[in-house]
Design a protein around this motif. Structure first.
Motif, PDB file in Angstrom:
ATOM      1  N   ASP A 113       5.051   9.900  -6.880  1.00  6.18           N
ATOM      2  CA  ASP A 113       6.142  10.094  -7.847  1.00  6.18           C
ATOM      3  C   ASP A 113       5.599  10.466  -9.227  1.00  6.18           C
ATOM      4  OD1 ASP A 113       8.089   9.577  -5.960  1.00  6.18           O
ATOM      5  OD2 ASP A 113       8.359   7.470  -6.548  1.00  6.18           O
ATOM      6  N   ARG A 114       4.523   9.788  -9.672  1.00  8.03           N
ATOM      7  CA  ARG A 114       3.920  10.108 -10.978  1.00  8.03           C
ATOM      8  C   ARG A 114       3.386  11.534 -10.989  1.00  8.03           C
ATOM      9  NH1 ARG A 114      -0.623   6.353 -12.199  1.00  8.03           N
ATOM     10  NH2 ARG A 114      -0.622   6.218  -9.959  1.00  8.03           N
ATOM     11  N   ARG A 115       2.717  11.924  -9.904  1.00  7.53           N
ATOM     12  CA  ARG A 115       2.176  13.289  -9.839  1.00  7.53           C
ATOM     13  C   ARG A 115       3.285  14.334  -9.820  1.00  7.53           C
ATOM     14  NH1 ARG A 115      -1.581  10.657  -6.138  1.00  7.53           N
ATOM     15  NH2 ARG A 115      -3.548  10.403  -7.242  1.00  7.53           N
ATOM     16  N   LEU A 116       4.366  14.041  -9.104  1.00  8.28           N
ATOM     17  CA  LEU A 116       5.510  14.954  -9.080  1.00  8.28           C
ATOM     18  C   LEU A 116       6.131  15.104 -10.467  1.00  8.28           C
ATOM     19  CD1 LEU A 116       7.555  14.306  -5.817  1.00  8.28           C
ATOM     20  CD2 LEU A 116       6.678  16.480  -6.662  1.00  8.28           C
ATOM     21  N   GLU A 134       4.632  14.693 -13.345  1.00 12.79           N
ATOM     22  CA  GLU A 134       3.687  15.464 -14.158  1.00 12.79           C
ATOM     23  C   GLU A 134       3.749  16.947 -13.793  1.00 12.79           C
ATOM     24  OE1 GLU A 134       0.837  16.481 -16.943  1.00 12.79           O
ATOM     25  OE2 GLU A 134       2.098  14.705 -16.754  1.00 12.79           O
ATOM     26  N   TRP A 135       3.802  17.255 -12.505  1.00 15.05           N
ATOM     27  CA  TRP A 135       3.886  18.641 -12.068  1.00 15.05           C
ATOM     28  C   TRP A 135       5.169  19.284 -12.588  1.00 15.05           C
ATOM     29  CZ3 TRP A 135       7.460  21.301  -9.180  1.00 15.05           C
ATOM     30  CH2 TRP A 135       7.100  22.606  -8.839  1.00 15.05           C
ATOM     31  N   ARG A 136       6.281  18.559 -12.497  1.00 11.70           N
ATOM     32  CA  ARG A 136       7.564  19.098 -12.998  1.00 11.70           C
ATOM     33  C   ARG A 136       7.505  19.350 -14.497  1.00 11.70           C
ATOM     34  NH1 ARG A 136      10.774  15.055  -9.206  1.00 11.70           N
ATOM     35  NH2 ARG A 136      11.044  16.437  -7.417  1.00 11.70           N
ATOM     36  N   ARG A 137       6.855  18.460 -15.240  1.00 11.25           N
ATOM     37  CA  ARG A 137       6.724  18.643 -16.685  1.00 11.25           C
ATOM     38  C   ARG A 137       5.881  19.887 -16.985  1.00 11.25           C
ATOM     39  NH1 ARG A 137       3.301  18.170 -20.392  1.00 11.25           N
ATOM     40  NH2 ARG A 137       1.670  17.266 -19.133  1.00 11.25           N
ATOM     41  N   GLN A 138       4.756  20.011 -16.286  1.00 11.31           N
ATOM     42  CA  GLN A 138       3.887  21.177 -16.486  1.00 11.31           C
ATOM     43  C   GLN A 138       4.590  22.469 -16.071  1.00 11.31           C
ATOM     44  OE1 GLN A 138       0.323  20.264 -14.302  1.00 11.31           O
ATOM     45  NE2 GLN A 138      -0.453  18.872 -15.883  1.00 11.31           N
ATOM     46  N   ASP A 139       5.331  22.432 -14.983  1.00  6.89           N
ATOM     47  CA  ASP A 139       6.058  23.609 -14.513  1.00  6.89           C
ATOM     48  C   ASP A 139       7.108  24.039 -15.537  1.00  6.89           C
ATOM     49  OD1 ASP A 139       6.614  25.578 -12.429  1.00  6.89           O
ATOM     50  OD2 ASP A 139       8.512  24.484 -12.152  1.00  6.89           O
ATOM     51  N   ALA A 140       7.821  23.085 -16.102  1.00  6.97           N
ATOM     52  CA  ALA A 140       8.819  23.396 -17.128  1.00  6.97           C
ATOM     53  C   ALA A 140       8.148  24.006 -18.364  1.00  6.97           C
ATOM     54  CB  ALA A 140       9.601  22.141 -17.512  1.00  6.97           C
ATOM     55  N   VAL A 162       0.844  -1.191   0.000  1.00  2.00           N
ATOM     56  CA  VAL A 162       0.000   0.000   0.000  1.00  2.00           C
ATOM     57  C   VAL A 162       0.881   1.244   0.000  1.00  2.00           C
ATOM     58  CG1 VAL A 162      -1.655   1.354   1.356  1.00  2.00           C
ATOM     59  CG2 VAL A 162      -1.974  -1.108   1.099  1.00  2.00           C
ATOM     60  N   ILE A 163       1.882   1.252   0.839  1.00  2.00           N
ATOM     61  CA  ILE A 163       2.805   2.391   0.904  1.00  2.00           C
ATOM     62  C   ILE A 163       3.540   2.533  -0.428  1.00  2.00           C
ATOM     63  CG2 ILE A 163       4.912   3.248   1.993  1.00  2.00           C
ATOM     64  CD1 ILE A 163       3.842   2.028   4.628  1.00  2.00           C
ATOM     65  N   GLY A 164       3.926   1.439  -1.030  1.00  2.00           N
ATOM     66  CA  GLY A 164       4.603   1.467  -2.335  1.00  2.00           C
ATOM     67  C   GLY A 164       3.712   2.067  -3.418  1.00  2.00           C
ATOM     68  N   ARG A 165       2.450   1.675  -3.428  1.00  2.00           N
ATOM     69  CA  ARG A 165       1.514   2.226  -4.421  1.00  2.00           C
ATOM     70  C   ARG A 165       1.304   3.727  -4.202  1.00  2.00           C
ATOM     71  NH1 ARG A 165      -1.698  -2.535  -3.367  1.00  2.00           N
ATOM     72  NH2 ARG A 165      -3.103  -1.192  -2.198  1.00  2.00           N
ATOM     73  N   ILE A 166       1.185   4.108  -2.940  1.00  2.00           N
ATOM     74  CA  ILE A 166       1.013   5.536  -2.631  1.00  2.00           C
ATOM     75  C   ILE A 166       2.244   6.311  -3.088  1.00  2.00           C
ATOM     76  CG2 ILE A 166       0.858   7.217  -0.763  1.00  2.00           C
ATOM     77  CD1 ILE A 166      -0.898   5.150   0.744  1.00  2.00           C
TER      78      ILE A 166
END
Length: 105
Positions: free
Chosen positions: A17-20, A22-28, A8-12
């Motif tokens: 990590d995926r959201r980070l 995506e956020w980094r891509r959008q921020d760039a 469960v912790i691994g999935r979270i």
């Protein structure tokens, strides 16, 4: 039980990590767009500055001979690269000054 908690912790963590990423891509992408916009605004500002200097020079020369703005613009060619400058000369044309041609990008 411990194994389930770990998965469960691994999935979270994986979701975070995926959201980070995506956020980094959008921020760039936002930073790149902002840089392009900033460059375009600086280029427009430089063009406006050149136009203002040309107008000031033309007015200075012609005012010494007491010519009107209409007479000054009648004898000069102005190349405009901004909507605002084009609209300003359009206003002169509406006041019956001669505007030979206006082109808007």
């Amino acid at each position: 039980m411990v194994e389930q908690r770990g998965s469960v912790i691994g999935r979270i963590r994986h979701g975070i990590d995926r959201r980070l990423q995506e956020w980094r891509r959008q921020d760039a992408a936002r930073k790149t767009c902002a840089e392009v916009d900033r460059d375009e605004l600086w280029a427009e500002a430089v063009e406006r500055e050149k136009l203002l200097k040309l107008l000031a020079e033309a007015l200075g020369e012609e005012q010494a001979r007491r010519a009107s703005l209409g007479e000054v613009t009648e004898q000069r060619l102005f190349v405009l690269h901004s909507k605002e400058a084009s609209e300003a000369l359009g206003a002169f044309a509406r006041e019956k000054h001669r505007l030979v041609r206006g082109v808007k990008d």
